[in-house]
Design a protein around this motif. Structure first.
Motif, short mmCIF file in Angstrom:
data_model
loop_
_atom_site.label_atom_id
_atom_site.label_comp_id
_atom_site.label_asym_id
_atom_site.label_seq_id
_atom_site.Cartn_x
_atom_site.Cartn_y
_atom_site.Cartn_z
N SER A 168 37.65 40.90 34.98
CA SER A 168 37.60 40.50 36.35
C SER A 168 38.93 40.77 36.84
CB SER A 168 37.04 39.15 36.47
OG SER A 168 37.31 38.63 37.64
N LEU A 169 38.96 41.36 38.11
CA LEU A 169 40.02 41.62 39.02
C LEU A 169 39.66 40.98 40.21
CD1 LEU A 169 41.29 45.23 38.33
CD2 LEU A 169 41.82 43.20 36.88
N PRO A 170 39.87 39.59 40.42
CA PRO A 170 39.47 38.97 41.69
C PRO A 170 40.56 39.42 42.76
CG PRO A 170 40.45 37.23 40.17
CD PRO A 170 40.08 38.51 39.50
N LEU A 171 40.03 39.66 44.02
CA LEU A 171 40.92 39.88 45.03
C LEU A 171 41.41 38.45 45.66
CD1 LEU A 171 39.41 43.32 46.52
CD2 LEU A 171 41.02 43.04 44.79
N GLY A 172 42.67 38.44 46.10
CA GLY A 172 43.20 37.39 46.64
C GLY A 172 44.49 37.77 47.19
N LYS A 173 45.28 36.81 47.80
CA LYS A 173 46.69 37.33 48.35
C LYS A 173 47.65 37.87 47.67
CE LYS A 173 48.73 32.51 48.06
NZ LYS A 173 49.30 31.43 48.89
N HIS A 174 47.48 37.83 46.14
CA HIS A 174 48.49 38.44 45.48
C HIS A 174 47.98 39.71 45.00
CE1 HIS A 174 49.03 34.04 44.62
NE2 HIS A 174 50.18 34.24 44.85
N ARG B 229 47.29 47.16 46.52
CA ARG B 229 46.61 48.46 47.10
C ARG B 229 45.95 49.08 46.31
NH1 ARG B 229 51.25 48.54 50.23
NH2 ARG B 229 51.14 48.80 52.48
N ALA B 230 46.37 49.02 44.80
CA ALA B 230 45.55 49.65 43.83
C ALA B 230 44.29 49.11 43.57
CB ALA B 230 46.34 49.76 42.51
N ALA B 231 44.12 47.66 43.47
CA ALA B 231 43.05 46.93 43.15
C ALA B 231 42.20 47.06 44.36
CB ALA B 231 43.46 45.71 43.07
N LEU B 232 42.65 47.08 45.53
CA LEU B 232 41.79 47.07 46.66
C LEU B 232 41.19 48.43 47.03
CD1 LEU B 232 40.91 46.11 49.55
CD2 LEU B 232 42.87 46.63 50.38
N ARG B 233 41.74 49.39 46.68
CA ARG B 233 41.32 50.98 46.88
C ARG B 233 40.25 51.14 45.63
NH1 ARG B 233 43.38 55.96 48.29
NH2 ARG B 233 45.38 55.38 48.48
N ALA B 234 40.49 50.52 44.42
CA ALA B 234 39.46 50.70 43.21
C ALA B 234 38.28 49.85 43.89
CB ALA B 234 40.10 50.00 42.13
N ILE C 147 50.59 43.35 40.61
CA ILE C 147 51.22 44.12 39.50
C ILE C 147 50.26 44.29 38.10
CG2 ILE C 147 53.18 44.03 37.87
CD1 ILE C 147 54.97 42.89 39.95
N HIS C 148 49.79 43.02 37.73
CA HIS C 148 48.80 43.02 36.89
C HIS C 148 47.51 43.78 37.09
CE1 HIS C 148 50.46 39.37 34.50
NE2 HIS C 148 51.29 39.78 35.05
N GLN C 149 47.08 43.93 38.25
CA GLN C 149 45.91 44.70 38.76
C GLN C 149 46.05 46.17 38.26
OE1 GLN C 149 44.66 43.00 42.38
NE2 GLN C 149 43.30 41.70 41.42
N ASP C 150 47.19 46.50 38.73
CA ASP C 150 47.51 47.93 38.85
C ASP C 150 47.59 48.49 37.36
OD1 ASP C 150 48.66 50.40 40.14
OD2 ASP C 150 50.42 50.22 38.98
N GLY C 151 48.50 47.54 36.61
CA GLY C 151 48.33 47.84 35.10
C GLY C 151 47.24 48.00 34.16
N MET C 152 46.34 47.00 34.92
CA MET C 152 44.95 47.13 34.31
C MET C 152 44.16 48.26 34.72
SD MET C 152 44.55 44.44 32.36
CE MET C 152 42.64 44.56 32.05
N LEU C 153 44.44 48.57 35.85
CA LEU C 153 43.39 49.91 36.15
C LEU C 153 43.92 51.02 35.53
CD1 LEU C 153 42.98 48.92 40.09
CD2 LEU C 153 41.42 49.15 38.36
#
Length: 524
Positions: A329-335, A338-343, A303-309
């Protein structure tokens, strides 16, 4: 009471080199003290408390040299309420363009009992020692140690004595970190209202963090009329530490709407000095530390990563660039979502349709459940599942090392690069360093080695060693890993493995393409 609306300047008094260094185990060398003092001076700190000159010959020399080298800051030394301390202090700071003597005595009932002084006897000592300091220096600061547990009537009395004796700054310490914010503010207001001459000097606040309220107490004191905050980098200090410089400075900057006060600090230098103090003191900064912690500008929640993007202001109240960081920094982890992964995959050169992303996301989540953090090369490996990977462009053909008590340590290496063999010899500080130097001689690159780790897979002297390396080039992060019973062989293969992954990363990035830092987490 003074009209504080006209007094919008808050002085920053840094005591990292005095109170901060008193933390058990945080002692700094002479050279380290000079380095930190120089950084504080460049940063715009108004007053640097450089040390306690009478404590040791080393402290005296450090304060003296800092005083001679300072370009902008007032240089202050600490002295107890004795002529010998004050004389020694002045001797140390006299070379500064702007010297200050800071003298103190404990005024609470508990502290008065230590030298066994009556209220009248202590009052007389304060008058004598502050007068002596002022005869030596125009800039004198006086502190009633444990002021927040001193009787209000007596505190008013001794503060008035110190002002009449020539003190230009009165510091009110919460020595044991017991005060709450409303009490901190009330104490400053009370002194401003009751003490004659209080409107002609500067009140300072020095708060310890025993109950986690040091920053709040300091800001409350400023709102009540204090115009100097005593603090340390990273909140370093006795017991639970002090008010952290980075916290009060950024709080005043971010909440200027309700606290319209200004400092002269260059906030873009905060992260650099925070890391240097952590390095020289040996006190690592906790990951979730406000402003300077590793996670202060990191977002893993989907949720946070999507908002940050979409809009950084959704989850950040200040810009990372304001404190000297390159970006969020948007570190990728289990939380992560899709938005952060796609970016991130887009930054790596992979453009995915929705159905492709859905498939990769499932595999990403499976991997994230097994790892604390997913790095760029992990994602590249995910994308290459099902493909026929090309042969590595760089391969280790032959390695021989010479090491021991007699140097130089030497590595003879042959690499196959795009099918062509090349050989060289290199020296280094140990066999691994020599071997890595040989690799770089055969395949020149600008990648920086960020991590080198060796783990034994089994027990015994014939244990297989697993070596992991992490490298960075222009924002690209790659890792390499290899296992062998020969640690040097495993090290070189891991290093070459990382270089091969770096070559794949280069091919995936268009030349000259601007690259957003989405998942990079600073390992320092």
């Amino acid at each position: 009471m003074t009209d504080i609306s006209k007094q919008d300047r808050v002085l920053i008094f840094d005591t990292t080199l005095r109170d901060g260094e008193q933390s058990p185990g945080a002692t700094m060398t002479h050279a380290e003290k000079l380095e930190i003092a120089s950084l504080l001076d460049e940063m715009g700190v108004d007053i640097i408390e450089a040390g306690f000159p009478i404590a040791s010959e080393g402290d005296f020399k450090a304060v003296s040299e800092i005083a001679m080298n300072s370009k902008n800051s007032v240089i202050c030394g600490l002295a107890r309420a004795s002529f010998a301390d004050i004389d020694r202090c002045m001797e140390a700071v006299k070379h500064a363009a702007q010297p200050r003597i800071h003298t103190f005595i404990g005024t609470s009932p508990l502290h008065r009992a230590i030298p066994n002084l009556t209220m009248d006897e202590m009052a007389e000592r304060i008058h004598e020692t502050v007068t002596h300091a002022r005869n030596l220096c125009d800039n004198v600061q006086w502190s009633p140690m444990d002021a927040t547990r001193t009787e209000e009537d007596y505190l008013c009395r001794v503060v008035e004595i110190a002002i009449k004796a020539g003190a230009t700054t009165i510091n009110i310490p919460d020595t044991v970190g017991y005060t709450a914010p409303r009490e901190s503010a009330a104490l400053i207001r009370m002194l401003l209202e009751r003490v004659p001459g209080a409107d002609e000097i500067i009140f300072a606040t020095h708060c310890h963090n025993d109950l986690g309220m040091a920053t709040a107490n300091s800001l409350a004191a400023v709102e009540a009329g204090a115009r100097q905050i005593e603090c340390t980098i990273n909140g370093l200090g006795e017991r639970a530490g002090n008010t952290a410089l980075e916290e009060v400075v950024m709080a005043l900057k971010v909440r200027n709407d309700i606290m319209p006060y200004q400092t002269g600090i260059d906030t873009t230098k905060i992260m650099n000095i925070s890391r240097r103090v952590a390095a020289v003191s040996g006190f690592a900064v906790q990951f979730n530390k406000a402003i300077v912690g590793k996670n202060a500008f990191a977002h893993e929640s989907g949720i946070h990563q999507d908002g940050m993007l979409k809009n950084a202001e959704t989850f950040e109240i200040m810009r990372p660039q304001d404190v000297g960081l390159a970006g969020t920094s948007l570190p990728l982890g289990k939380h992560s979502g899709r938005a952060a992964l796609r970016a991130k995959l887009g930054d790596l050169g992979f453009e995915l349709a929705d159905n492709q992303l859905k498939d990769v996301f499932v595999r990403f989540k499976e991997l994230a459940d097994r790892k604390k953090e997913v790095y760029d090369d992990d994602l590249i490996a995910l994308m290459r599942v099902g493909e026929d990977p090309e042969n590595d462009r760089i391969q280790v053909k032959r390695l021989r090392v010479v090491c021991g008590t007699e140097g130089p340590q030497t590595a003879a290496l042959t690499l196959m690069i795009d099918g062509v063999g090349s050989a060289t010899e290199a020296t280094g500080d140990g066999p691994v360093d020599a071997a890595f130097n040989a690799v770089k001689a055969l395949f020149p690159h600008n990648a920086r080695l960020q991590l080198y780790q060796v783990h034994a897979v089994t027990e015994g002297t014939d244990a297989q060693a697993t070596v992991s390396v992490r490298m960075e080039e222009d924002g690209r992060i790659v890792t390499g890993q290899s296992a062998d019973t020969d640690t040097v062989v495993a090290s070189v293969r891991a290093y070459v493995h990382a270089l091969n992954r770096l070559l794949v990363r280069r091919e995936k990035s268009a030349p000259g393409e601007d690259r957003r830092e989405v998942s990079y987490t600073d390992p320092s």
